[in-house]
Design an enzyme around this catalytic site. Sequence first.
Site, PDB file in Angstrom:
ATOM      1  N   ASN A  33       1.091  -0.829   0.104  1.00 32.35           N
ATOM      2  CA  ASN A  33      -0.331   0.200   0.341  1.00 32.35           C
ATOM      3  C   ASN A  33       1.125   1.332  -0.023  1.00 32.35           C
ATOM      4  OD1 ASN A  33       0.480  -0.965   2.708  1.00 32.35           O
ATOM      5  ND2 ASN A  33      -0.842   0.736   3.427  1.00 32.35           N
ATOM      6  N   LYS A  35      12.304  -6.828   1.531  1.00 37.54           N
ATOM      7  CA  LYS A  35      11.741  -7.073   0.338  1.00 37.54           C
ATOM      8  C   LYS A  35      10.226  -6.702   0.368  1.00 37.54           C
ATOM      9  CE  LYS A  35       8.475 -10.592   1.404  1.00 37.54           C
ATOM     10  NZ  LYS A  35       6.806 -10.386  -0.086  1.00 37.54           N
ATOM     11  N   PRO A  36      10.160  -6.074  -0.733  1.00 39.17           N
ATOM     12  CA  PRO A  36       8.911  -6.029  -0.996  1.00 39.17           C
ATOM     13  C   PRO A  36       8.141  -6.495  -1.187  1.00 39.17           C
ATOM     14  CG  PRO A  36      10.600  -5.165  -2.638  1.00 39.17           C
ATOM     15  CD  PRO A  36      10.724  -6.307  -2.443  1.00 39.17           C
ATOM     16  N   GLY A  43       2.223  -5.209   7.498  1.00 39.87           N
ATOM     17  CA  GLY A  43       1.297  -5.951   6.741  1.00 39.87           C
ATOM     18  C   GLY A  43       0.287  -5.759   7.793  1.00 39.87           C
ATOM     19  N   GLU A  78       4.013  -3.552  12.818  1.00 44.16           N
ATOM     20  CA  GLU A  78       3.095  -2.444  12.278  1.00 44.16           C
ATOM     21  C   GLU A  78       1.781  -3.407  11.511  1.00 44.16           C
ATOM     22  OE1 GLU A  78       1.818   0.622   9.462  1.00 44.16           O
ATOM     23  OE2 GLU A  78       2.736   1.749  11.087  1.00 44.16           O
ATOM     24  N   LEU A  79       1.292  -3.421  12.220  1.00 43.59           N
ATOM     25  CA  LEU A  79      -0.081  -4.651  11.662  1.00 43.59           C
ATOM     26  C   LEU A  79      -1.633  -3.753  11.400  1.00 43.59           C
ATOM     27  CD1 LEU A  79       0.673  -7.321  14.128  1.00 43.59           C
ATOM     28  CD2 LEU A  79       2.226  -7.012  11.968  1.00 43.59           C
TER      29      LEU A  79
END
Length: 518
Positions: free
Chosen positions: A159, A182-183, A233, A255-256
């Site tokens: 995003n 890792k994108p 994610g 960060e979720l």
Amino acid sequence: MTTRPKTLTPEFLEGLVQRVPGGTGNTWKLTEVYTGDLLVELPQSSEADIEQAAAKAREAQAVWGSWPLKKRLDVMKRFHTLVIENQMLITDLIQAESGKNRRMAFEESCDVPMGTSHYIKRAPKVLKDRKHAGPVPVLSHSTEVRRPKGVVAIIAPWNFPFATGVSDTIPALIAGNGVVLKPDNKTALSPLLGIRLLEQAGMPEGLVQVVCGEGPDVGPTLLANADYVMFTGSTATGRIIGELAGQHLIDCCLELGGKNPMLVLDDANVDEAVHAALFGGFGNSGQICMHIERLYVHEKVYDEFRDKFVAATQAMKIGAEYGFGPDLGSLVSVDHKDRVASHVDDAVAKGATVLTGGKPRPDLGPAFYEPTILEGVTQDMLAGSMETFGPVVGLYKFSSDEEGIALANDTEYGLNASVWSTDAKRAQSVARRIESGNVNINDILATAYASKGTPSGGLKQSGVGARHGDQGLLKYTDAQNIAVLKKQVMEPQGKQTYDAYAKQTQTSLKLMRKLRLR
């Protein structure tokens, strides 16, 4: 018809993905979201690729970590300049791979120079050696030394691929680490451009490695070869990442997800709150971790707010353009569009009312969905309890501050919240009682997130740790304690008995407390 920017030539795109190792022999068809047309074939990395990438980053880190901090920061200053010089190219790339409207893509590109500038200024103070008192006044002291972790794994979401992928990389590098990034396959291009700009700024080649693949294929090997992991994610995936980190005895920052509330109190400026709610609910087509999904409005102003909000939403311009015209762009993929639609359809089937929106827009592009406002959403609906992560907002009434706070806290998440009131003291009181890592007063999310000097993270099931602030830099370091004792006095002296030494120690402890030496 959507016209792709001339900057995004096949040669340029192929040049970006050449740095991604593709030992599996497979590729991911990375498409332009607006049209579904192929942009480039993205190599998919094997376990051996990931192991080799970590080894290369570790080798380069040994050199980078030995550089004085000033030399590392000189690289970041040049990088800051390069990002601004290439900002429109970055914006083009973000739009093509994510489908967001241009304003949102441009504002995403601003996050990297803002964060970089903050840490350029702050790092010398945060990372410097700190001398502390030792156990024996005058005769001992201790020095806190900040050492880089080694190799940091950064797993970035689709995003905000540039903002998270690169902005999380910057403090890790400033702290002296190497990075394996890792994108997400869908949005790997803008982070790759960011790494290219870092190397143009003078970062040693090989210090930042990029690997690509689906999470379950890449994640385990990546964490097995890292010394720290930064993940952004879903909560479900965050639990897996946290478990893997624990198995390898490495620390993590997660960060979720969020199911973020907005509270409009009875004394709020309704027009300002309505205007803000447009961005809160529909910014980036609702694909912001901190965006608003639950909108609680005091019953005294509910009807006015609802009617104005519906009208303003209906007036929003949706479109597939590389100009600044549209207020909304696309969702990131057809699969995600279908997921968002399933939440709305489920809510309607269970009794919710669609005030506006509620339909896909294939006439605009394959993954477009209308901004949607629902009434009558309940906890048994997908849109009532789960993170929808799309342009869908539920409207609710409340009758008192106590009820509003209880409703805002009635979730397993705690990432972001928004409180609207013309009474600053009242708003502060409400904000302090909301179980959320970020609370914005008379704003949606930008004030909290853009306050780079303050840690930003989630409570409850919304995460562990934080980015930004001193904590956002220190987390990429280990603290080393170098202690010095100038004279051997921490034991009986000469023929002194331990009984006498114990009494002397007790007296010393009392005296040091009285004199505030300890």
